[in-house]
Design a protein around this motif. Sequence first.
Motif, mmCIF file in Angstrom:
data_model
loop_
_atom_site.group_PDB
_atom_site.id
_atom_site.type_symbol
_atom_site.label_atom_id
_atom_site.label_comp_id
_atom_site.label_asym_id
_atom_site.label_seq_id
_atom_site.Cartn_x
_atom_site.Cartn_y
_atom_site.Cartn_z
ATOM 1 N N SER A 93 0.809 -1.217 0.000
ATOM 2 C CA SER A 93 0.000 0.000 0.000
ATOM 3 C C SER A 93 0.842 1.267 0.000
ATOM 4 C CB SER A 93 -0.932 0.012 1.214
ATOM 5 O OG SER A 93 -0.206 0.229 2.422
ATOM 6 N N ILE A 94 2.112 1.144 0.335
ATOM 7 C CA ILE A 94 3.007 2.306 0.284
ATOM 8 C C ILE A 94 2.978 2.918 -1.116
ATOM 9 C CG2 ILE A 94 5.424 3.019 0.411
ATOM 10 C CD1 ILE A 94 5.745 0.770 2.550
ATOM 11 N N ALA A 95 2.860 2.054 -2.126
ATOM 12 C CA ALA A 95 2.738 2.536 -3.503
ATOM 13 C C ALA A 95 1.287 2.616 -3.952
ATOM 14 C CB ALA A 95 3.516 1.623 -4.448
ATOM 15 N N LEU A 96 0.487 1.593 -3.615
ATOM 16 C CA LEU A 96 -0.842 1.457 -4.195
ATOM 17 C C LEU A 96 -1.819 2.533 -3.748
ATOM 18 C CD1 LEU A 96 -1.285 -2.424 -3.915
ATOM 19 C CD2 LEU A 96 -0.495 -1.099 -5.895
ATOM 20 N N LYS A 142 3.323 5.581 -12.249
ATOM 21 C CA LYS A 142 4.289 6.103 -13.210
ATOM 22 C C LYS A 142 5.490 6.753 -12.528
ATOM 23 C CE LYS A 142 0.891 6.979 -16.862
ATOM 24 N NZ LYS A 142 0.306 7.992 -17.782
ATOM 25 N N GLY A 143 5.528 6.670 -11.215
ATOM 26 C CA GLY A 143 6.583 7.355 -10.484
ATOM 27 C C GLY A 143 7.509 6.411 -9.753
ATOM 28 N N ALA A 144 8.344 6.998 -8.911
ATOM 29 C CA ALA A 144 9.264 6.243 -8.071
ATOM 30 C C ALA A 144 8.801 6.362 -6.624
ATOM 31 C CB ALA A 144 10.684 6.771 -8.217
ATOM 32 N N VAL A 145 9.011 5.288 -5.870
ATOM 33 C CA VAL A 145 8.553 5.230 -4.484
ATOM 34 C C VAL A 145 9.741 4.898 -3.593
ATOM 35 C CG1 VAL A 145 6.950 4.154 -2.870
ATOM 36 C CG2 VAL A 145 6.312 4.402 -5.283
ATOM 37 N N ALA A 146 9.917 5.671 -2.539
ATOM 38 C CA ALA A 146 10.975 5.410 -1.567
ATOM 39 C C ALA A 146 10.351 5.024 -0.230
ATOM 40 C CB ALA A 146 11.861 6.634 -1.394
ATOM 41 N N LEU A 147 11.067 4.232 0.547
ATOM 42 C CA LEU A 147 10.634 3.856 1.885
ATOM 43 C C LEU A 147 11.246 4.790 2.920
ATOM 44 C CD1 LEU A 147 11.076 -0.044 1.877
ATOM 45 C CD2 LEU A 147 9.053 1.287 1.260
ATOM 46 N N THR A 148 10.481 5.081 3.945
ATOM 47 C CA THR A 148 11.056 5.739 5.098
ATOM 48 C C THR A 148 11.820 4.701 5.926
ATOM 49 O OG1 THR A 148 9.158 5.322 6.534
ATOM 50 C CG2 THR A 148 9.093 7.324 5.173
ATOM 51 N N ARG A 149 12.587 5.168 6.872
ATOM 52 C CA ARG A 149 13.311 4.263 7.761
ATOM 53 C C ARG A 149 12.327 3.335 8.496
ATOM 54 N NH1 ARG A 149 18.394 5.284 10.002
ATOM 55 N NH2 ARG A 149 18.158 7.424 9.251
ATOM 56 N N ALA A 150 11.202 3.872 8.952
ATOM 57 C CA ALA A 150 10.213 3.069 9.675
ATOM 58 C C ALA A 150 9.546 2.050 8.756
ATOM 59 C CB ALA A 150 9.158 3.976 10.311
ATOM 60 N N GLN A 151 9.261 2.433 7.515
ATOM 61 C CA GLN A 151 8.668 1.488 6.561
ATOM 62 C C GLN A 151 9.634 0.370 6.219
ATOM 63 O OE1 GLN A 151 7.701 4.398 3.576
ATOM 64 N NE2 GLN A 151 5.563 4.613 4.274
ATOM 65 N N PHE A 152 10.910 0.693 6.079
ATOM 66 C CA PHE A 152 11.921 -0.336 5.832
ATOM 67 C C PHE A 152 11.998 -1.301 7.015
ATOM 68 C CE2 PHE A 152 16.177 -2.122 5.854
ATOM 69 C CZ PHE A 152 16.409 -2.435 4.515
ATOM 70 N N ARG A 153 11.938 -0.757 8.200
ATOM 71 C CA ARG A 153 11.976 -1.577 9.409
ATOM 72 C C ARG A 153 10.815 -2.569 9.432
ATOM 73 N NH1 ARG A 153 13.830 -4.168 13.792
ATOM 74 N NH2 ARG A 153 13.119 -3.459 15.813
ATOM 75 N N SER A 158 12.328 3.006 -5.901
ATOM 76 C CA SER A 158 12.067 2.021 -6.954
ATOM 77 C C SER A 158 10.784 2.377 -7.685
ATOM 78 C CB SER A 158 11.955 0.615 -6.352
ATOM 79 O OG SER A 158 13.201 0.169 -5.872
ATOM 80 N N PRO A 159 10.595 1.852 -8.889
ATOM 81 C CA PRO A 159 9.353 2.138 -9.611
ATOM 82 C C PRO A 159 8.149 1.537 -8.894
ATOM 83 C CG PRO A 159 10.619 0.434 -10.731
ATOM 84 C CD PRO A 159 11.503 0.984 -9.649
ATOM 85 N N GLY A 160 7.039 2.251 -8.921
ATOM 86 C CA GLY A 160 5.819 1.728 -8.315
ATOM 87 C C GLY A 160 5.051 0.786 -9.220
ATOM 88 N N ARG A 161 5.292 0.856 -10.537
ATOM 89 C CA ARG A 161 4.498 0.090 -11.501
ATOM 90 C C ARG A 161 4.452 -1.414 -11.198
ATOM 91 N NH1 ARG A 161 2.424 0.973 -16.559
ATOM 92 N NH2 ARG A 161 3.344 3.055 -16.607
ATOM 93 N N PRO A 162 5.577 -2.084 -10.846
ATOM 94 C CA PRO A 162 5.477 -3.524 -10.584
ATOM 95 C C PRO A 162 4.482 -3.895 -9.494
ATOM 96 C CG PRO A 162 7.771 -2.900 -10.880
ATOM 97 C CD PRO A 162 6.978 -1.627 -10.796
ATOM 98 N N LEU A 163 4.339 -3.049 -8.477
ATOM 99 C CA LEU A 163 3.387 -3.336 -7.409
ATOM 100 C C LEU A 163 1.949 -3.267 -7.926
ATOM 101 C CD1 LEU A 163 5.191 -1.433 -4.570
ATOM 102 C CD2 LEU A 163 4.595 -3.858 -4.495
ATOM 103 N N PHE A 164 1.650 -2.313 -8.785
ATOM 104 C CA PHE A 164 0.325 -2.237 -9.389
ATOM 105 C C PHE A 164 0.077 -3.449 -10.287
ATOM 106 C CE2 PHE A 164 0.900 2.117 -8.069
ATOM 107 C CZ PHE A 164 -0.382 2.565 -7.776
ATOM 108 N N GLU A 165 1.096 -3.843 -11.052
ATOM 109 C CA GLU A 165 0.934 -4.986 -11.953
ATOM 110 C C GLU A 165 0.690 -6.274 -11.172
ATOM 111 O OE1 GLU A 165 3.597 -3.407 -15.733
ATOM 112 O OE2 GLU A 165 4.589 -4.465 -14.092
#
Length: 266
Positions: free
Chosen positions: A127-130, A137-148, A171-178
């Motif tokens: 859901s971080i991307a979705l 069509k964009g790029a998505v980064a994780l926060t430190r807490a999300q990575f944890r 990273s690209p968000g598209r693979p998560l949608f696909e």
Amino acid sequence: MTTDRRPVVFVHGLWLHADSWDPWVELFREAGYDPRAPGWPGDSPTPEETRADPGRVAGFGIDAVVGHYAGLIRELDRPPILVGHSFGGLIVQRLLGENLGAAAVAVDPAPIKGVMYLPPSSLRVASIALRNPAHRKGAVALTRAQFRYGFGNALTEQESDELYERWAIPSPGRPLFEAAFANVSRSSPAKVDVRNATRGPLLLTLGGEDHTVAPAIVRTTARLYRKSPAVTELRQYPDRGHSLCIDSGWRVVADDVLAWLGARVP
């Protein structure tokens, strides 16, 4: 360049740079293989450079990543062993299903088409991307807490933070949608030829504490291969999370993979 060493291609997943495979590359080279870890299309040479210019990775989907690695593989003198983590695990399954590898290891692989149930922890990470359609069509980064939560939940906070600082990238968000809509798309790029009888052997691994690719996803993936006579095996690490190939316990997993390859690939 021709070599007697079997080539190995390592494929990273979302939110980790290809350099995170460096310890594996060194170990496999010492074991007599010819390993390499190319990045996804758009990745910069270092994690720092990728973070500084996230727009370069935006928009790439599963087909583009598969095509990128397929092109690199076709330049080799023989089919390589494929090792992928997370979405890289989905990518290597597609490549193996297309007979582009001698064998594949999918470490905590992202769900392929046919995996119907996504546990709540996996949905939380996706859901971080979705939750934002613009991320397709964009790029998505994780926060430190999300990575944890997604990667380092089975680690100390200190180790999780160190891994985040060292390897995490947008990273690209598209693979998560696909992947999320794979089961309602007839031509989904997350579809893998699970019935291929002539492919090389496949090893799937799961971490019992994995939040990103929950154990049920990998067990379901293994069942999808049951109608193929080709070798498919599952290895479980009950106390490990999604970081199992980059954290302080990586060598346990890597040694198991080397032993499996030694028994399965001439």
